[in-house]
Design a protein around this motif. Structure first.
Motif: not given
Ligand code: FES
Lengths: 259, 241
Positions: A174-177, A212, A215-219
């Motif tokens: 994922c580009p946003n992890a 959330d 600390g994962f990024g969002g979709c």
């Protein structure tokens, strides 16, 4: 005779989270029938002979079911072959692509911190499951199987989600992890079945809140995760998670708490 | 410390806010285009439409406030998610291949701000140009002055000048690209999915993005081709901002 080739491997080496980390280059004799992990084994055998520290990488079953292997191979999570884990990636696939030089990197995401070399700590994914990825029942004797009918297509869909082996390739790609595909699959495989209904709305709230908090990024709906997933889990499950979550937040009678 | 979680605290909630405000903004771009197509029906029809829009000031300002609110929500949720997403991977990959991501999805963070700047420019030369520039040439472009009560001429004259046409074309292309990803993404974010109809989400995104791009490009093309010309007619209606 099996085809062999000499490959140049640039492998990410990092002692621990505080070390800066760097690529180190190795030559390896590759046989077309080897898996990618076996290629690393041959490099390690040589390193050990030379008295140097072996490359640390995660693995266990080596048959594509445990979700331990976790390598980004030339920019592809689990390598270039679709629906294939790194341990199941045969070098003939690499030969086909004509790759002579290969960069091997770990999953990269803040929420999956570095342990050593190619090993990262994926317990954030476990904590998402701990937050609600279960069904609370009284254990006892097994209930009569026909008591709770499940239509075939529903069972199939639940199984599609349940094929998630929790490797974290979706986060890596994922580009946003973001861990959306992982979380969505874990929510869906329970939420689709009758046994999972009672906790369906609280489950999605708790698991999303935990996702959330890690600390994962969002979709951003790019779809990289679905392509990287060794089990081909569809991003339709992310849409389903979103729908359940929006519904659950709107319908919640009590205050929803952060983890 | 545990605290109460609101929808907007979550990544999914922020994304849903972005999608919902996006729907409002998309609705506006469609209405805006269909209104402006009246330029092809001649100066009377176009200016009458402009006057009609202003007949009920409460409605006009209500719509403007709703749009402003949608913009603020869209931009602030986008900014917050962008920041979070950018920080979610401190160590970047040396090699990373994008398998599924398309150009539009990758450039959302660029087309968004481009649209914002373009919007300010667009408003300046077509809405409050009169107040801004008075009798002086708009943006210092020679021969392009504001005609009160004549939005038709203000539009047509603008497109006779390259310094207006070029940013306009870039703005419209950014809009089309932004919508190509945005419309599809909106369905996914709001959980609108069904295997039987999912392909329609992409089809609709392509159709609307193409419609809005081509529709909006038709104006400068028509003017530059000489198909639409400024009118010598005089109009007089109270100009409410
Ligand atoms: S080692 Fe078990 S899935 Fe690869």
């Amino acid at each position: 005779m099996a085809e062999t080739q000499t490959l140049t491997l640039h492998v990410w080496r990092q002692k621990n989270a505080n070390d800066a980390g760097r690529f180190e280059t190795y030559k390896a004799e590759a046989n077309e029938h080897m898996s990618f992990l076996e290629l690393l084994d041959t490099v390690n055998a040589k390193l050990i002979e030379e008295g140097k520290p072996a490359i640390a990488f995660d693995h266990d079953c080596r048959e594509g079911i445990c979700g331990m292997c976790s390598l980004v191979i030339n920019g592809y999570a689990h390598g270039p072959r679709e629906r294939t884990t790194a341990c199941q990636l045969h070098l003939r696939e690499i030969f086909k692509l004509g790759w002579k030089e290969i960069w091997v990197e770990p999953w990269r995401a803040n929420a999956l911190p570095m342990v050593r070399d190619l090993v990262v700590d994926r317990s954030a994914l476990d904590r998402i499951v701990q937050a609600g990825g279960y069904i609370s029942i009284r254990t006892g004797s097994a209930p009569e199987a026909n008591q709770m009918p499940v239509p075939k297509d529903v069972a199939d869909r639940a199984m599609d989600a349940a094929t998630c082996i929790g490797c974290g390739a979706c986060v890596a790609a994922c580009p946003n992890a973001s861990a959306s595909l992982f979380t969505a699959a874990k929510i869906a495989h329970l939420g689709l079945l009758p046994q999972g209904q009672a906790e369906r709305m609280t489950r999605v709230r708790k698991m999303v809140a935990q996702m959330d908090a890690e600390g994962f990024g969002g979709c951003t709906n790019h779809g990289e995760c679905e392509k990287a997933c060794p089990k081909g889990i569809s991003i339709d499950f992310i849409a389903r998670m979103n729908r359940d979550f929006l519904k659950a937040m709107a319908a919640a009678r009590d205050d929803v708490k952060t983890p | 410390m545990q605290k109460t979680l609101t929808l907007y605290d979550t990544t999914i909630g922020k994304k849903a806010a972005m999608a919902a405000s996006g729907v409002i903004l998309l609705g506006f771009t469609i209405g805006h285009l269909s209104g402006n197509l009246k330029v092809f029906s001649g100066p009377e029809a176009y200016n009458e439409y402009a006057r009609w829009l202003r007949t009920v000031p409460a409605l006009l300002w209500g719509a403007r406030l709703a749009l402003l609110f949608a913009f603020l929500v869209h931009i602030s949720s986008a900014f917050q998610l962008w920041k979070r997403n950018a920080e979610a991977r401190k160590t970047r990959y040396t090699k990373k291949v994008d398998i599924a991501t398309d150009y539009a999805a990758k450039t959302m963070y660029w087309t968004g701000p481009i649209l914002l700047f373009y919007l300010l420019f667009h408003l300046a030369h077509l809405t409050f140009g009169g107040q801004l520039f008075g009798d002086a040439a708009i943006f210092g472009i020679e021969g392009y002055t504001w005609e009160p009560s004549n939005p038709y001429n203000n539009l047509v004259r603008g497109f006779q000048h390259w310094p207006i046409v070029v940013p306009y074309v870039l703005g419209v292309l950014a809009l089309g690209t932004h919508l190509f990803h945005g419309i599809y993404s909106m369905f996914q974010t709001l959980g609108v999915n069904h295997p039987k109809y999912n392909h329609l989400r992409r089809d609709l995104a392509i159709a609307l993005a193409a419609l809005l791009t081509l529709g909006n490009l038709s104006f400068p093309i028509a003017v530059l081709a000489g198909y639409i010309e400024p009118t010598a007619l005089r109009f007089n209606f109270p100009e409410l901002l």
